[in-house]
Design an enzyme around this catalytic site. Structure first.
Site, PDB file in Angstrom:
ATOM      1  N   ARG A 118      19.804  15.069   0.317  1.00 46.18           N
ATOM      2  CA  ARG A 118      20.130  14.143   1.081  1.00 46.18           C
ATOM      3  C   ARG A 118      19.103  14.150   2.261  1.00 46.18           C
ATOM      4  NH1 ARG A 118      24.997  16.263   0.544  1.00 46.18           N
ATOM      5  NH2 ARG A 118      26.468  14.696  -0.472  1.00 46.18           N
ATOM      6  N   LYS A 159       7.941   3.486   3.901  1.00 50.11           N
ATOM      7  CA  LYS A 159       8.607   2.914   2.932  1.00 50.11           C
ATOM      8  C   LYS A 159       8.476   3.739   1.658  1.00 50.11           C
ATOM      9  CE  LYS A 159       8.150  -2.006   4.153  1.00 50.11           C
ATOM     10  NZ  LYS A 159       7.602  -3.383   3.444  1.00 50.11           N
ATOM     11  N   GLU A 219      -6.826  -5.589   1.994  1.00 47.57           N
ATOM     12  CA  GLU A 219      -5.899  -5.329   3.034  1.00 47.57           C
ATOM     13  C   GLU A 219      -6.698  -4.836   4.366  1.00 47.57           C
ATOM     14  OE1 GLU A 219      -2.492  -5.388   2.568  1.00 47.57           O
ATOM     15  OE2 GLU A 219      -2.072  -5.335   0.441  1.00 47.57           O
ATOM     16  N   LYS A 230      -1.581  -0.708  12.001  1.00 50.32           N
ATOM     17  CA  LYS A 230      -0.259  -0.696  11.552  1.00 50.32           C
ATOM     18  C   LYS A 230       0.938  -0.100  12.103  1.00 50.32           C
ATOM     19  CE  LYS A 230       2.249  -0.821   6.869  1.00 50.32           C
ATOM     20  NZ  LYS A 230       2.291  -0.362   5.445  1.00 50.32           N
ATOM     21  N   GLU A 248      11.395  -3.906  10.156  1.00 50.99           N
ATOM     22  CA  GLU A 248      10.798  -4.936   9.220  1.00 50.99           C
ATOM     23  C   GLU A 248      11.718  -6.298   9.842  1.00 50.99           C
ATOM     24  OE1 GLU A 248       9.604  -6.296   4.787  1.00 50.99           O
ATOM     25  OE2 GLU A 248       9.329  -4.363   5.808  1.00 50.99           O
ATOM     26  N   ARG A 253       6.667  -7.367  12.413  1.00 51.10           N
ATOM     27  CA  ARG A 253       6.370  -6.894  11.233  1.00 51.10           C
ATOM     28  C   ARG A 253       5.982  -7.584  10.078  1.00 51.10           C
ATOM     29  NH1 ARG A 253       8.294  -0.754   8.988  1.00 51.10           N
ATOM     30  NH2 ARG A 253       7.341  -0.847   7.062  1.00 51.10           N
ATOM     31  N   ASN A 271       2.564  -9.317   6.472  1.00 43.57           N
ATOM     32  CA  ASN A 271       2.397 -10.301   5.289  1.00 43.57           C
ATOM     33  C   ASN A 271       1.617 -11.572   5.248  1.00 43.57           C
ATOM     34  OD1 ASN A 271       4.489  -8.811   4.178  1.00 43.57           O
ATOM     35  ND2 ASN A 271       6.182 -10.100   4.827  1.00 43.57           N
ATOM     36  N   HIS A 279       0.136 -12.810   2.054  1.00 44.37           N
ATOM     37  CA  HIS A 279       0.785 -12.217   0.906  1.00 44.37           C
ATOM     38  C   HIS A 279       1.899 -13.214   0.271  1.00 44.37           C
ATOM     39  CE1 HIS A 279      -0.846  -8.306   2.037  1.00 44.37           C
ATOM     40  NE2 HIS A 279       0.099  -7.869   1.238  1.00 44.37           N
ATOM     41  N   HIS A 328       1.168 -12.772  -3.258  1.00 46.34           N
ATOM     42  CA  HIS A 328       2.529 -12.304  -4.179  1.00 46.34           C
ATOM     43  C   HIS A 328       2.623 -13.223  -5.524  1.00 46.34           C
ATOM     44  CE1 HIS A 328       4.415  -9.248  -1.282  1.00 46.34           C
ATOM     45  NE2 HIS A 328       3.533  -8.641  -2.208  1.00 46.34           N
ATOM     46  N   HIS A 354      -3.285  -6.215  -6.832  1.00 44.16           N
ATOM     47  CA  HIS A 354      -2.729  -6.502  -5.828  1.00 44.16           C
ATOM     48  C   HIS A 354      -3.626  -6.933  -4.715  1.00 44.16           C
ATOM     49  CE1 HIS A 354       0.267  -7.007  -2.516  1.00 44.16           C
ATOM     50  NE2 HIS A 354      -0.525  -6.014  -1.927  1.00 44.16           N
TER      51      HIS A 354
HETATM   52  N1  LIG Z   1       4.713   2.337   0.939  1.00 40.21           N
HETATM   53  C1  LIG Z   1       3.771   1.404   1.268  1.00 40.21           C
HETATM   54  O1  LIG Z   1       4.098   0.920   2.356  1.00 40.21           O
HETATM   55  C2  LIG Z   1       3.174   0.902   0.448  1.00 40.21           C
HETATM   56  C3  LIG Z   1       1.862   0.091   0.711  1.00 40.21           C
HETATM   57  C4  LIG Z   1       1.065  -0.580   0.009  1.00 40.21           C
HETATM   58  C5  LIG Z   1       0.966  -0.253  -1.350  1.00 40.21           C
HETATM   59  N2  LIG Z   1       2.270   0.670  -1.914  1.00 40.21           N
HETATM   60  C6  LIG Z   1       2.333   1.060  -3.175  1.00 40.21           C
HETATM   61  O2  LIG Z   1       1.100   1.592  -3.713  1.00 40.21           O
HETATM   62  C7  LIG Z   1       0.999   1.278  -5.094  1.00 40.21           C
HETATM   63  C8  LIG Z   1      -0.478   0.936  -5.210  1.00 40.21           C
HETATM   64  O3  LIG Z   1      -1.395   2.153  -4.843  1.00 40.21           O
HETATM   65  P1  LIG Z   1      -2.690   2.601  -5.476  1.00 40.21           P
HETATM   66  O4  LIG Z   1      -3.669   1.268  -5.345  1.00 40.21           O
HETATM   67  O5  LIG Z   1      -3.288   3.690  -4.671  1.00 40.21           O
HETATM   68  O6  LIG Z   1      -2.335   2.791  -6.930  1.00 40.21           O
HETATM   69  P2  LIG Z   1      -2.182   4.036  -7.816  1.00 40.21           P
HETATM   70  O7  LIG Z   1      -1.436   5.156  -7.055  1.00 40.21           O
HETATM   71  O8  LIG Z   1      -1.835   3.530  -8.993  1.00 40.21           O
HETATM   72  O9  LIG Z   1      -3.764   4.688  -8.057  1.00 40.21           O
HETATM   73  C9  LIG Z   1      -4.598   3.767  -8.661  1.00 40.21           C
HETATM   74  C10 LIG Z   1      -5.303   4.487  -9.907  1.00 40.21           C
HETATM   75  O10 LIG Z   1      -6.127   5.425  -9.300  1.00 40.21           O
HETATM   76  C11 LIG Z   1      -5.878   6.545  -9.687  1.00 40.21           C
HETATM   77  N3  LIG Z   1      -6.569   7.459  -8.510  1.00 40.21           N
HETATM   78  C12 LIG Z   1      -6.046   7.382  -7.624  1.00 40.21           C
HETATM   79  N4  LIG Z   1      -6.549   8.227  -6.629  1.00 40.21           N
HETATM   80  C13 LIG Z   1      -7.460   8.636  -7.240  1.00 40.21           C
HETATM   81  C14 LIG Z   1      -8.878   9.208  -6.895  1.00 40.21           C
HETATM   82  N5  LIG Z   1      -9.152   9.711  -5.438  1.00 40.21           N
HETATM   83  N6  LIG Z   1      -9.777   9.465  -7.835  1.00 40.21           N
HETATM   84  C15 LIG Z   1      -9.735   9.120  -9.255  1.00 40.21           C
HETATM   85  N7  LIG Z   1      -8.769   8.386  -9.428  1.00 40.21           N
HETATM   86  C16 LIG Z   1      -7.644   8.172  -8.654  1.00 40.21           C
HETATM   87  C17 LIG Z   1      -4.702   6.843  -9.977  1.00 40.21           C
HETATM   88  O11 LIG Z   1      -4.244   7.936 -10.787  1.00 40.21           O
HETATM   89  C18 LIG Z   1      -4.093   5.471 -10.610  1.00 40.21           C
HETATM   90  O12 LIG Z   1      -4.511   5.380 -11.920  1.00 40.21           O
HETATM   91  C19 LIG Z   1       1.903   0.227  -5.612  1.00 40.21           C
HETATM   92  O13 LIG Z   1       3.003   0.877  -6.224  1.00 40.21           O
HETATM   93  C20 LIG Z   1       2.500  -0.294  -3.968  1.00 40.21           C
HETATM   94  O14 LIG Z   1       3.887  -0.625  -4.279  1.00 40.21           O
HETATM   95  C21 LIG Z   1       3.021   1.215  -0.983  1.00 40.21           C
HETATM   96 ZN   LIG Z   2      -0.387  -5.976   0.384  1.00 41.54          ZN
END
Ligand SMILES: NC(=O)c1ccc[n+]([C@@H]2O[C@H](COP(=O)([O-])OP(=O)(O)OC[C@H]3O[C@@H](n4cnc5c(N)ncnc54)[C@H](O)[C@@H]3O)[C@@H](O)[C@H]2O)c1
Ligand SMILES: [Zn+2]
Length: 525
Positions: free
Chosen positions: A287, A309, A351, A393, A403, A407, A411, A414, A418, A431
């Site tokens: 939990r 999130k 972003e 942020k 949100e 907040r 967007n 977006h 999106h 993205h």
């Molecule tokens: N929680 C939130 O508020 C929030 C905000 C924005 C995005 N997200 C989420 O984040 C995800 C996208 O994040 P992302 O772009 O980091 O994607 P990701 O985690 O898939 O990383 C992108 C790629 O780079 C590789 N990688 C990561 N760091 C590396 C490093 N330092 N060196 C070499 N390779 C590396 C990963 O293995 C992957 O193949 C989405 O799922 C999205 O929904 C969440």
């Molecule tokens: Zn975004």
């Protein structure tokens, strides 16, 4: 020191004693806010209470505090225990200064008061209960700080030393009541700070992915070992396509096998996929247990590290299953970005531009002035960019944790972004690339409805293009994408809350009929 430090907390936690010592170590003036109020009013606090009431006192206190918030002069300011109970001044203090809360158990508070003449708040038949009740009432507001330090059975010197260390780390506070935490940004933080953030955990699960693990897990493991912690490693398959329920299940199974209990901790080392999955696994294991984020992509640093999130995808539904679950802390170690693939790094800059537009004109100018330094990932420039984005942020999210109105401004870009991303089946565009196009669309659409000055649009387009992001709307299937607008969960009735930019650092939302947004989007060039 670039701003004032406020020492917050209940009576008898040692704010003045520690404050004097910390000020001497930092080489800045020490100020006791109550004394400053007395000097200004020309009488004692008790008299102000008697003649002007508590509200009169609070008014004077706010004015005196306001001076430090306005000038941001470096100083150590010991606050009265009620000075930051109202949220607005508290958020201002977190934004413009550093806030460190000194904590003590009710027993310590009473013992420290024992010798002295009883304070008015404790002049009641049952002071123990009074202290416990007041502490409980104020817990969430005292928790909103850059750091909380226990003072029981510790010397003022040791506490002051720790206060100084907090300031030197220049953390950014994410205020979320009792779930508040700090984000640190710097080079080499994974090695230097992970041990401290995980200390006290009975067991640690280090979650990473198949790309990041081989590159950076050893640094994290070594840092934990220096803190006498052995980490069990869960290595997830990399990529958004693996952001499914199977991923947290693997983490839960490892937690079960390793006997991770409520005092265990998870560490997420990876991009946004890993941090989202790990946060969700932590939110639901027993939990909810503590977790620490060590983002390794620019996107995960500037976006995912603030807001709490967490979650996974369910088939085509992005982030459909999840929870709000704040980490205990986040370390943005800029050195980890050296290995991030180019396309992801550049995509995240969309972003960054969005964030600058929303709330940091200086960041926008900085990007315009030296885009090459950002693109070659100059560590000090990137650290500045990351800190600024997180600060913006954090400000937005602190004021609107779940949100609703404010907040929504996050967007920006977006709505169309999106739609383009979905239209491309989440494969042709990242993205960030979709958001770059979405920002251009938001500017052009803002122009059409008379909200965005054309010169601003031109600057945004120029900057995005210089950073290597796509900006050519004419090449995009806008009509197809327009049909997808409003198909996501953020749709409210038949109208769309569209975010428009009016100037650098000035965005607003306008409610537009869905049909109109689709029509305008289709007509964009
Ligand atoms: N929680 C939130 O508020 C929030 C905000 C924005 C995005 N997200 C989420 O984040 C995800 C996208 O994040 P992302 O772009 O980091 O994607 P990701 O985690 O898939 O990383 C992108 C790629 O780079 C590789 N990688 C990561 N760091 C590396 C490093 N330092 N060196 C070499 N390779 C590396 C990963 O293995 C992957 O193949 C989405 O799922 C999205 O929904 C969440
Ligand atoms: Zn975004």
């Amino acid at each position: 020191m670039d701003r004032p430090l406020f020492l917050n907390g209940f009576m008898a936690t040692g704010k003045s004693t520690v404050g004097r010592l910390a000020a001497a170590r930092l080489g800045v003036p020490f100020v006791d806010l109550d004394a400053a109020v007395e000097a200004r009013a020309g009488c004692r606090v008790a008299e102000i209470f008697a003649t002007k009431g508590e509200s009169g006192f609070r008014q004077l206190e706010r004015e005196e505090l306001g001076r430090w918030l306005d000038t941001r002069e470096p100083a150590v300011v010991a606050l009265g225990g009620g000075a930051l109970l109202a949220r607005e001044p508290r958020l201002a203090a977190l934004r413009r200064g550093y806030v460190v809360t000194l904590e003590a158990t009710p027993a310590t508070v009473l013992a420290r008061n024992g010798g002295k003449a009883a304070r008015p708040l404790l002049a009641v038949p049952n002071p123990d209960r009074q202290v416990a009740e007041l502490l409980a009432q104020r817990r969430a507001s005292y928790a909103e700080a850059h750091a909380r330090l226990q003072t029981d059975e510790r010397s003022p010197q040791a506490i002051a030393e720790e206060v100084v260390e907090v300031v030197r780390r220049r953390p950014i506070a994410v205020a979320a009541g009792e779930s508040s935490y700090s984000v640190e940004v710097g080079v080499g933080l994974c090695a230097a700070r992970l041990g401290a953030l995980a200390r006290g955990a009975s067991r640690v699960l280090l979650v990473t992915d198949s790309n990041v693990g081989p590159l950076h897990a050893a640094t994290a493991i070594a840092a934990l070992e220096r803190a006498q912690l052995t980490a069990d490693v869960v290595r997830l398959d990399a990529g958004e396509e693996h952001k499914t329920l199977a991923a947290p299940q693997r983490i839960w199974e490892a937690a079960l096998a390793q006997g991770v209990d409520r005092s265990g901790r998870m560490v997420a080392l990876g991009g946004g996929v890993v941090t989202d999955i790990t946060g969700f696994a932590a939110a639901s294991w027993m939990r909810g247990i503590g977790w620490v984020g060590v983002p390794t992509t620019l996107l995960a640093m500037v976006d995912a590290s603030v807001g709490g999130k967490t979650g996974v995808d369910l088939g085509p539904a992005k982030n459909a299953v999840g929870a709000f679950w704040q980490p205990r802390g986040v370390l943005c170690d800029i050195s980890l970005l050296a290995t991030e693939p180019d396309r992801g790094f550049v995509s995240a800059l969309a972003e960054v531009v969005k964030t600058a537009l929303i709330g940091d004109p200086e960041l926008f100018l900085l990007l315009e002035k030296d885009p090459a330094a950002v693109l070659r990932r100059d560590p000090s420039v990137v650290a500045d960019v990351v800190s600024r984005c997180i600060q913006v942020k954090a400000d937005v999210v602190s004021r609107d944790e779940r949100e609703s109105g404010l907040r929504a401004t996050l967007n920006l870009g977006h709505t169309v972004g999106h739609a383009l991303e979905a239209q491309a089946g989440y494969s042709r565009l990242t993205h960030g690339e979709a958001i770059s196009l979405g920002l251009v669309a938001a500017c052009r659409l803002g122009e059409r409805i008379g909200r965005t000055p054309p010169e601003l649009s031109e600057r945004v387009v120029r900057l995005l293009r210089t950073l290597g992001l796509p900006v050519e709307l004419a090449k995009e299937p806008l009509a197809d994408a327009a049909r997808l607008i409003g198909h996501d969960k953020k749709r409210a009735g038949k109208s769309i809350r569209f975010v428009v930019a009016r100037a650098l650092g000035d965005v607003t939302t306008v409610d537009l009929p869905l049909a109109e947004v689709r029509e305008l989007t289709t007509a964009l060039r």
